[in-house]
Each structure stands twice: as structure tokens, then as C-alpha cells.
Design a protein around this motif. Structure first.
Motif, PDB file in Angstrom:
ATOM      1  N   VAL A  32       3.363   2.138   2.992  1.00  0.00           N
ATOM      2  CA  VAL A  32       2.892   1.946   4.359  1.00  0.00           C
ATOM      3  C   VAL A  32       3.870   1.049   5.113  1.00  0.00           C
ATOM      4  O   VAL A  32       4.137   1.266   6.302  1.00  0.00           O
ATOM      5  CB  VAL A  32       1.457   1.377   4.363  1.00  0.00           C
ATOM      6  CG1 VAL A  32       1.041   0.938   5.751  1.00  0.00           C
ATOM      7  CG2 VAL A  32       0.487   2.417   3.818  1.00  0.00           C
ATOM      8  N   VAL A  67       0.983   5.515  -0.144  1.00  0.00           N
ATOM      9  CA  VAL A  67       0.278   6.784   0.006  1.00  0.00           C
ATOM     10  C   VAL A  67       0.951   7.773  -0.934  1.00  0.00           C
ATOM     11  O   VAL A  67       2.160   7.983  -0.864  1.00  0.00           O
ATOM     12  CB  VAL A  67       0.348   7.296   1.459  1.00  0.00           C
ATOM     13  CG1 VAL A  67      -0.311   8.668   1.572  1.00  0.00           C
ATOM     14  CG2 VAL A  67      -0.291   6.300   2.409  1.00  0.00           C
ATOM     15  N   THR A  73       0.851  -1.176   0.000  1.00  0.00           N
ATOM     16  CA  THR A  73       0.000   0.000   0.000  1.00  0.00           C
ATOM     17  C   THR A  73       0.892   1.232   0.000  1.00  0.00           C
ATOM     18  O   THR A  73       1.800   1.351   0.818  1.00  0.00           O
ATOM     19  CB  THR A  73      -0.914   0.018   1.235  1.00  0.00           C
ATOM     20  OG1 THR A  73      -1.641  -1.203   1.292  1.00  0.00           O
ATOM     21  CG2 THR A  73      -1.872   1.187   1.188  1.00  0.00           C
ATOM     22  N   PRO A  77       0.662  12.977   5.726  1.00  0.00           N
ATOM     23  CA  PRO A  77       1.388  13.087   4.462  1.00  0.00           C
ATOM     24  C   PRO A  77       1.778  14.513   4.084  1.00  0.00           C
ATOM     25  O   PRO A  77       2.773  14.709   3.393  1.00  0.00           O
ATOM     26  CB  PRO A  77       0.420  12.497   3.438  1.00  0.00           C
ATOM     27  CG  PRO A  77      -0.918  12.588   4.056  1.00  0.00           C
ATOM     28  CD  PRO A  77      -0.699  12.491   5.534  1.00  0.00           C
TER      29      PRO A  77
END
Length: 84
Positions: free
Chosen positions: A28, A19, A17, A58
Motif C-alpha cells: 500500500v 495487497v 500492508t 488489483p
């Protein structure tokens, strides 16, 4: 039966995953690794934890966490961890 089995997913499947925010891409798994390294640097063994909550921001690449040990104590970071 876990949720992945109920949906017919292979539980041995690796999941990545990422971001994506502005010009940064962060896995992640890298966030989790950074947190685990910080916890270990404090002399805490990961198998002594009952829960770990990770918060990733983020917009400034900051990571905060709260870990609960099986004995009821809490471990966290006051200064944000940085992900590059």
C-alpha cells in the motif's frame, strides 16, 4: 485519543500492508508513493491538500485518485497510474 492508543497499540509502530491478488503483491505504501509523485508532477504541493482518496484496482494493477485542495479545487488522474 486516537484509535490505536485506545487499543493499546504503539503509535510509533510501522505498519506494512500488502495487497495480494493472483500473482502480484503490492505494498500500500508503494501505491501511496506513486500517487504522491503524480500529484507533485502536476505542480501541486502535498501540504496544500485537505484530502486524498486512492482507489486501487488489483485485477489490472491500476490506481486512480481524487485529491481536494484546501482552496476547494480538485485534482485527479484521468488515465490510471500503473503499479508493477
Amino acid at each position: 485519543m486516537c484509535l490505536s492508543e485506545a487499543k493499546g497499540m504503539d503509535i510509533n509502530m510501522k505498519i506494512y500492508t500488502e495487497v495480494q491478488f493472483q500473482s502480484h503483491n503490492v505494498l500500500v505504501a508503494d501505491v501511496e508513493k506513486t500517487v504522491k509523485e503524480d500529484i507533485k508532477s502536476k505542480g501541486v504541493k502535498l501540504n496544500s491538500l485537505s484530502s486524498l482518496e486512492i482507489y486501487y484496482q488489483p485485477e489490472n494493477l491500476s490506481v486512480f485518485y481524487v485529491a481536494k485542495a484546501k482552496d476547494g479545487t480538485s485534482i485527479s488522474n484521468d488515465e490510471p497510474l500503473s503499479i508493477e
